[in-house]
Design a protein around this motif. Structure first.
Motif, short mmCIF file in Angstrom:
data_model
loop_
_atom_site.label_atom_id
_atom_site.label_comp_id
_atom_site.label_asym_id
_atom_site.label_seq_id
_atom_site.Cartn_x
_atom_site.Cartn_y
_atom_site.Cartn_z
N SER A 143 7.41 -23.29 -4.61
CA SER A 143 7.51 -21.91 -4.12
C SER A 143 7.84 -20.96 -5.26
CB SER A 143 8.59 -21.80 -3.03
OG SER A 143 8.24 -22.54 -1.89
N ARG A 144 7.39 -19.73 -5.09
CA ARG A 144 7.71 -18.68 -6.07
C ARG A 144 7.77 -17.35 -5.32
NH1 ARG A 144 4.48 -17.12 -11.71
NH2 ARG A 144 5.85 -15.37 -12.26
N THR A 145 8.69 -16.49 -5.74
CA THR A 145 8.84 -15.17 -5.11
C THR A 145 8.30 -14.09 -6.04
OG1 THR A 145 10.77 -15.91 -3.85
CG2 THR A 145 10.47 -13.53 -4.11
N TYR A 146 7.50 -13.18 -5.46
CA TYR A 146 6.89 -12.09 -6.21
C TYR A 146 7.37 -10.76 -5.64
CZ TYR A 146 3.50 -15.63 -7.75
OH TYR A 146 2.90 -16.75 -8.27
N THR A 147 7.51 -9.78 -6.52
CA THR A 147 7.78 -8.41 -6.10
C THR A 147 6.57 -7.55 -6.45
OG1 THR A 147 10.18 -8.62 -6.41
CG2 THR A 147 9.27 -6.39 -6.40
N VAL A 148 6.05 -6.83 -5.47
CA VAL A 148 4.88 -5.98 -5.65
C VAL A 148 5.33 -4.53 -5.51
CG1 VAL A 148 2.50 -5.53 -4.94
CG2 VAL A 148 3.51 -7.80 -4.56
N LYS A 149 5.19 -3.76 -6.55
CA LYS A 149 5.61 -2.37 -6.52
C LYS A 149 4.77 -1.58 -5.52
CE LYS A 149 6.53 1.59 -9.54
NZ LYS A 149 6.44 2.13 -10.93
N GLY A 150 5.42 -0.70 -4.77
CA GLY A 150 4.72 0.10 -3.77
C GLY A 150 3.57 0.89 -4.38
N GLY A 151 2.40 0.84 -3.74
CA GLY A 151 1.22 1.55 -4.22
C GLY A 151 0.39 0.76 -5.21
N THR A 152 0.70 -0.54 -5.41
CA THR A 152 -0.02 -1.33 -6.39
C THR A 152 -0.55 -2.63 -5.79
OG1 THR A 152 1.85 -2.68 -7.19
CG2 THR A 152 1.58 -0.46 -8.15
N THR A 153 -1.44 -3.28 -6.56
CA THR A 153 -1.95 -4.61 -6.26
C THR A 153 -1.50 -5.57 -7.35
OG1 THR A 153 -3.92 -3.86 -5.06
CG2 THR A 153 -4.04 -6.02 -6.07
N LEU A 154 -1.03 -6.73 -6.95
CA LEU A 154 -0.66 -7.79 -7.88
C LEU A 154 -1.62 -8.96 -7.66
CD1 LEU A 154 1.37 -9.03 -9.94
CD2 LEU A 154 2.64 -9.92 -7.96
N ALA A 155 -2.40 -9.29 -8.70
CA ALA A 155 -3.32 -10.43 -8.63
C ALA A 155 -2.82 -11.52 -9.57
CB ALA A 155 -4.74 -10.00 -9.01
N PRO A 161 0.79 -1.24 0.00
CA PRO A 161 0.00 0.00 0.00
C PRO A 161 0.82 1.29 0.00
CG PRO A 161 0.00 -0.98 2.18
CD PRO A 161 0.69 -1.96 1.29
N GLU A 162 2.10 1.23 0.39
CA GLU A 162 2.88 2.46 0.52
C GLU A 162 3.75 2.70 -0.71
OE1 GLU A 162 4.93 2.91 4.23
OE2 GLU A 162 3.45 1.71 5.32
N LYS A 163 3.52 3.84 -1.35
CA LYS A 163 4.29 4.19 -2.54
C LYS A 163 5.77 4.29 -2.19
CE LYS A 163 4.42 7.51 -6.36
NZ LYS A 163 3.83 8.76 -6.93
N GLY A 164 6.60 3.69 -3.05
CA GLY A 164 8.04 3.71 -2.81
C GLY A 164 8.54 2.60 -1.92
N LYS A 165 7.65 1.78 -1.38
CA LYS A 165 8.03 0.66 -0.52
C LYS A 165 7.54 -0.64 -1.15
CE LYS A 165 8.28 3.22 3.84
NZ LYS A 165 7.87 3.27 5.27
N ASP A 166 8.37 -1.17 -2.04
CA ASP A 166 8.02 -2.41 -2.71
C ASP A 166 7.99 -3.57 -1.71
OD1 ASP A 166 8.19 -0.77 -4.88
OD2 ASP A 166 9.88 -1.80 -5.83
N ALA A 167 7.14 -4.53 -2.00
CA ALA A 167 7.06 -5.74 -1.16
C ALA A 167 7.62 -6.92 -1.93
CB ALA A 167 5.61 -6.01 -0.76
N GLU A 169 5.04 -15.28 2.81
CA GLU A 169 6.08 -14.87 3.74
C GLU A 169 6.86 -13.68 3.17
OE1 GLU A 169 7.91 -18.62 5.89
OE2 GLU A 169 7.62 -19.05 3.74
N PRO A 170 6.74 -12.49 3.76
CA PRO A 170 7.58 -11.36 3.32
C PRO A 170 9.05 -11.68 3.51
CG PRO A 170 5.76 -10.62 4.72
CD PRO A 170 5.80 -12.12 4.82
N GLN A 171 9.85 -11.24 2.56
CA GLN A 171 11.28 -11.50 2.60
C GLN A 171 12.03 -10.33 3.25
OE1 GLN A 171 12.48 -14.81 1.31
NE2 GLN A 171 10.35 -14.75 2.02
N PRO A 172 13.27 -10.55 3.69
CA PRO A 172 14.04 -9.47 4.32
C PRO A 172 14.07 -8.21 3.44
CG PRO A 172 15.18 -11.56 4.59
CD PRO A 172 14.02 -11.82 3.68
N GLY A 173 13.83 -7.06 4.05
CA GLY A 173 13.84 -5.80 3.33
C GLY A 173 12.53 -5.45 2.64
N SER A 174 11.54 -6.32 2.74
CA SER A 174 10.26 -6.06 2.09
C SER A 174 9.50 -4.93 2.76
CB SER A 174 9.39 -7.33 2.12
OG SER A 174 8.08 -7.07 1.64
N GLY A 175 8.78 -4.15 1.96
CA GLY A 175 7.84 -3.19 2.51
C GLY A 175 6.59 -3.88 2.99
#
Length: 533
Positions: free
Chosen positions: A453-465, A430-436, A483-489
């Motif tokens: 398993s698969r790892t996804y990156t979600v850009k800050g301020g967006t929804t990934l479906a 939900p926070e712009k500039g803080k990717d998850a 599971e959020p990874q180290p450094g994730s927003g």
């Protein structure tokens, strides 16, 4: 001067209460050192409660139980068990079915202000379960267990997991109803017992039948109060005080019997004044089918409601400000490409002690999204609770589901009963500039299959479906662990199940709050003494 010492055991027990009936000890060889000098340890017991699924003769219900594998890595914890058993019910005279409708003019304790008999008092009787056989007991972490029923009188379930099964234990209850006013798909992640719940989005309107289900897992009676708020404050007569919920028993109440003021957009507040209960609301609409309304996250000044389907034809937001101050919010929709402001809804004002409802027609415009509420510039930061009612389809082919505000995924979240087809996972940063950055693991299937398993990156301020990963060689259903990874927003999550039922786009949405499968226990070096003169 008197010196009173607080023991580490007492401190750990207090921290452990965050996950149902969680209990924490300090196993040998544990664990990861947490922030502020504490040690993060897995919980050793969790409780979950599933309400009675349906009173329909044309319903089918699947229970799926799951505990993540490796949840206690590095800690010597016993294997334990994870199982659900049937609960008893409270039957009122001439109640009819499992509605639990209150009767006017009843005597005994537990009266609401309108005169309805609101407790398990004179004239009621407790009906024990027909058997006490475990439902969907787990054999090993990492592999789901399932059970099914088509019984119209299927009971509520109470359950406990301990040892290696306790951290992250999740149970999904999914029901399909083939015909009637409640036709469609109903889904619920079974809930942990607590002392307080908020349900924005309930209704006592003539087109709705909303039942609150209260289940007591404890060995002693619980006492529960109900209160409903609307756009003008407390609904007339809609306070039921001292509802008795006997031990290991469930009680239901039809909300429209608690008030003489039909209201389409209300909020229900459930408070256990004695003991703890599980609570959920089953909502049935005359034209839009039925689904479970789970409790919303605790009132807060920032809320995220993830997982609005891309083909949603309407969405209604209901928010309630339970405190003593009004609240002002900036409303944004986090889409796959960025955050936008819904047309005509720059800000949302919620009056103290009242509900506010907003219809958001064609909100998604063909793209999946998540609603994000943050404090408006210069406005009040008072906390609110909120939920969305979302519909798919049109006319007589509509189906509804609910999306309550939810907690962020801190360490891990899990949802069970995912299928090979018709499953969508929504992740929102939900926070712009803080990717998850999140790792998503598909478990083994209930009938076979290899985890993936698969790892996804979600850009800050967006929804990934996404269509989530599926186990290789899948047989049956499977669980998803996020599971959020180290450094994730910050990241929030929801899962949608859908299937066509005679041309009706049946669906249900479950949010994935953090499972609170571990707690931080202070180290022995910390000063926990209390000094009293």
């Amino acid at each position: 001067m008197k010196r009173t010492m607080m023991s580490l055991i007492g401190a750990a027990a207090g921290l452990a209460a965050v996950t149902g009936a969680a209990v924490v000890a300090a196993p040998d060889g544990a664990a990861t050192t947490a922030a502020q000098g504490g040690t993060r340890l897995p919980v050793q017991r969790s409780s979950l409660l599933c309400p009675a699924p349906s009173s329909s003769d044309v319903s089918d219900t699947t229970y799926t139980s799951f505990a993540p594998k490796g949840a206690t890595a590095g800690a010597h914890v016993k294997k334990g068990t994870a199982k659900l058993v049937p609960a008893g019910t409270v039957q009122e005279p001439d109640a009819g079915g499992s509605s639990g409708t209150s009767k006017k003019g009843g005597k005994g304790k537990g009266k609401n202000k309108g005169g309805a008999d609101s407790g398990a008092d004179s004239g009621t009787r407790t009906v024990p379960p027909r058997d006490n056989q475990p439902v969907a007991p787990l054999n090993a972490p990492g592999t789901p267990a399932t059970a099914t029923t088509d019984a119209a009188d299927a009971p509520a379930l109470v359950g406990d997991a301990d040892g290696t099964f306790a951290p992250g234990w999740a149970v999904q209850q999914t029901t399909t109803i083939a015909a009637g006013s409640g036709r469609g798909m109903l889904g619920l992640s079974c809930t942990a017992p607590d002392t307080q719940f908020w349900f924005p989005g309930v209704s006592t309107d003539k087109d709705r039948q909303d039942y609150v289900h209260l289940t007591n897992p404890g060995p002693d009676d619980a006492e529960v109060d109900l209160e409903m708020l609307g756009k003008d404050g407390a609904l007339s007569g809609a306070t039921a005080e001292g509802i008795t919920v006997p031990a290991h028993t469930t009680v239901t109440r039809l909300l429209s019997t608690l008030t003489d003021s039909p209201t389409a957009n209300a909020a229900l507040h459930v408070v256990a004044r004695q003991g703890r209960v599980g609570a959920a609301v089953q909502a049935t609409d005359a034209t839009m089918g039925s689904d479970w309304l789970p409790p919303a996250a605790d009132p807060a000044d920032t809320l995220v409601l993830p997982g609005i389907p891309k083909d949603a034809t309407s969405a209604r937001l209901v928010a309630v400000a339970p405190g003593g101050a009004d609240a002002d919010f900036k409303v944004q929709l986090a889409t796959p490409t960025g955050a936008i402001t819904p047309a005509g809804l720059d800000t949302l004002h919620v009056k103290s002690g009242m509900t506010t409802a907003v219809d958001l027609k064609a909100l998604t415009q063909g793209e999946p999204g998540s609603l994000v509420l943050t404090p408006a510039d210069g406005g009040s930061r008072a906390p609110v609770a909120a939920a969305l009612r979302v519909t798919r389809g049109k006319g007589s082919h509509q189906e509804m589901a609910f999306i309550p505000a939810t907690r962020a995924v801190d360490k891990r979240a899990t949802v069970a009963d995912n299928r090979a087809k018709g499953t969508t996972l929504s992740l929102v940063a939900p926070e712009k500039g803080k990717d998850a950055k999140v790792k998503v693991t598909a478990s083994a299937g209930s009938g076979g299959g290899t985890p993936v398993s698969r790892t996804y990156t979600v850009k800050g301020g967006t929804t990934l479906a996404v269509d989530p990963p599926r186990p290789q060689g899948l047989k049956g259903s499977y669980a998803l662990t996020v599971e959020p990874q180290p450094g994730s927003g910050p990241v929030y999550a929801a899962r949608t199940l859908e299937q066509s039922m005679g041309g009706i786009p049946a669906f249900t949405v479950q949010t994935l709050p953090d499972d609170r499968g571990s707690v931080v226990v202070p180290t022995a070096g910390q000063d926990l003494s209390l000094l009293n003169d």
